[in-house]
Every structure is written in C-alpha cells, then in structure tokens.
Design a protein around this motif. Structure first.
Motif, PDB file in Angstrom:
ATOM      1  N   ASP A  59      -5.519  -6.151   2.858  1.00  0.00           N
ATOM      2  CA  ASP A  59      -4.162  -5.718   3.210  1.00  0.00           C
ATOM      3  C   ASP A  59      -3.739  -4.524   2.361  1.00  0.00           C
ATOM      4  O   ASP A  59      -3.103  -3.578   2.864  1.00  0.00           O
ATOM      5  N   LEU A  60      -4.072  -4.552   1.070  1.00  0.00           N
ATOM      6  CA  LEU A  60      -3.729  -3.421   0.201  1.00  0.00           C
ATOM      7  C   LEU A  60      -4.502  -2.167   0.601  1.00  0.00           C
ATOM      8  O   LEU A  60      -3.934  -1.078   0.689  1.00  0.00           O
ATOM      9  N   ALA A  62      -5.855  -1.411   3.430  1.00  0.00           N
ATOM     10  CA  ALA A  62      -5.521  -0.921   4.770  1.00  0.00           C
ATOM     11  C   ALA A  62      -4.342   0.045   4.745  1.00  0.00           C
ATOM     12  O   ALA A  62      -4.188   0.866   5.660  1.00  0.00           O
ATOM     13  N   GLU A  63      -3.508  -0.049   3.715  1.00  0.00           N
ATOM     14  CA  GLU A  63      -2.341   0.821   3.611  1.00  0.00           C
ATOM     15  C   GLU A  63      -2.669   2.186   3.019  1.00  0.00           C
ATOM     16  O   GLU A  63      -1.827   3.088   3.031  1.00  0.00           O
ATOM     17  N   LEU A  64      -3.879   2.358   2.498  1.00  0.00           N
ATOM     18  CA  LEU A  64      -4.246   3.620   1.866  1.00  0.00           C
ATOM     19  C   LEU A  64      -4.644   4.647   2.924  1.00  0.00           C
ATOM     20  O   LEU A  64      -5.293   4.313   3.917  1.00  0.00           O
ATOM     21  N   PRO A  65      -4.283   5.908   2.714  1.00  0.00           N
ATOM     22  CA  PRO A  65      -4.681   6.941   3.674  1.00  0.00           C
ATOM     23  C   PRO A  65      -6.174   7.243   3.554  1.00  0.00           C
ATOM     24  O   PRO A  65      -6.747   7.187   2.464  1.00  0.00           O
TER      25      PRO A  65
END
Length: 244
Positions: A59-60, A62-65
């Motif tokens: 989840d963490l 997946a938020e990264l560009p």
C-alpha cells in the motif's frame, strides 16, 4: 542531483527492515544511496506476519510515483517478495542476507533445513495483548546475546543500543506460510553476509540461487547494513542502474 531530477528518473528504492530492527538500521545505507542521487524510502515494517506486512508495504509503495525497487533485510525478504506481487510498479528485488521463501514455505521451515545458528537458543517469547484483547506471542533476542547473534561486527556500544531498542516480531512472522514469490517474475539481487549468525550462510546461498538472483557476497554479520553499508549500497546501486 535535484529532487525533481530524482523524481523524473522514475525509480524509488524502498527499504524494508526485518525482525529485531527498525527503519533506522538503514541510516548509513540511505546516506550512501542519497549521495548517489537515488530517491529512497525506509519504511516501518509492522512485523505482524508475512501477509499483513506485505499488504502494508504494498500500500505504501503503490502511492509512490514511478517504479519501485524493493529491498528487504532478513524477514523483510519475504515481505518484499509478497508485496511486489501486488504492485504494478515493482521493478525488482534486492535481498540483503534475507529470506526468499518459495510459496508455502515458512521461515522456520527454511531454517530447519540448514545447520543451526546462534539465533535459535537466543530467542525469547513474550505474550502481549493485541487488538481486541487477543493474546499474541512475540519473539525477541536475549539482550546479552544480541551482539553475537545479530551484530558481531558492529561496535559494542552501538550493538548494545540495537539490543535495547530491538523490535519484537510476532511468532507468525516465522511460522506463517509465504505467498507467491515475486522473484519468479522480477529480476533480483542477493547480498550474502558470510559471517551471519542468524541465517546460515548456506541457507542464504541456497535461496539466492533458487531465486535466480545476481549474487554478491561480503564479510559481515546479520546487521550487515549497519556494519557494511557501502557493500549493501553497492548491490542496491547495481540493481538500480540495471533497471534504469
């Protein structure tokens, strides 16, 4: 290199610590990677069990560009391998004296296939209350034995601090079966720590070869990211440059 240049480069290194450690164990490695111009995140692994921890890390990440290169130490290896399977942006894996189990394997099951290390006799159990009052067994390393087991080549004062601040892991971390391993489909690298007294060196080499990883080896304890940060960073940089 500026922050915008790092972002445009499109690769973030996500560092995942293992049992009996925390994100600060990566500090010296983070400094090396940042000096080389890489964007880095050292995450706080919950240490509750492979499935739950993999979901958290996924989840963490997946938020990264852009794409992510997942790096796991010790128990963090099973976490990154499972987490990567949930990520569309996972580009590769780096195992740092880490577990890289096959589907259905537990970490205990892997350990039992190889000669004993100092880890087993040094483990201590504590029963704690978890969510909703349920009881959970946690494992930690006896503080007096921690330096020899985990950090034999770390200066004694620093090893004592690590022992006092170690993060226990839920027993499920060692007994829960691993899910589908992402090393089957993603390129991987593995750093073997030849002097590790927690994961036997033969177990490390076996898992690295089975995963088809690019293998490097260095002298070093289980806390190789603390004692040999340049060697660890070199493997991560090799992986990052290959993936760019």
């Amino acid at each position: 290199m500026t922050e915008s240049e790092r972002t445009e480069d499109g690769l973030t290194v996500v560092l995942v610590h293992g049992a009996f450690a925390d994100a600060s164990s990566w500090s010296a490695v983070v400094a090396q990677l940042q000096a080389a111009g890489l964007d880095v995140r050292a995450v706080a692994n919950p240490l509750r069990g492979p499935a739950a921890d993999a979901r958290y890390v996924a989840d963490l990440a997946a938020e990264l560009p852009g794409r992510v290169l997942l790096v796991g130490h010790s128990y963090g290896g099973v976490v990154i391998s499972s987490a990567a399977g949930e990520l569309a942006n996972a580009a590769g894996l780096v195992f740092v004296t880490a577990f890289a189990p096959e589907q259905g394997e537990s970490l205990t099951g892997i350990v039992e296939q190889f000669p004993d290390t100092l880890m087993g006799p040094a483990l201590r159990q504590t029963v704690v209350r978890a969510e909703h009052g349920d009881k959970v067994v946690e494992l930690s390393i006896d503080r007096s034995q921690f330096p020899a087991v985990f950090a034999a080549d770390v200066p004694a004062p620093a090893a004592a601090v690590m022992a006092a601040s170690q993060r226990p892991i839920a027993l499920a971390g060692f007994t829960e079966a691993a899910g589908e391993p992402a090393w089957r489909v993603l390129p991987s690298w593995y750093l073997v720590a030849a002097d590790d007294q927690a994961i036997h060196v033969d177990a490390q080499r076996f898992m690295a070869q089975r995963a088809g990883s690019h293998i490097a080896e260095t002298a070093g304890s289980h806390a190789v990211m603390v004692s040999q940060p340049i060697a660890v960073a070199d493997v991560i940089l090799t992986a990052a440059r290959t993936l760019r």
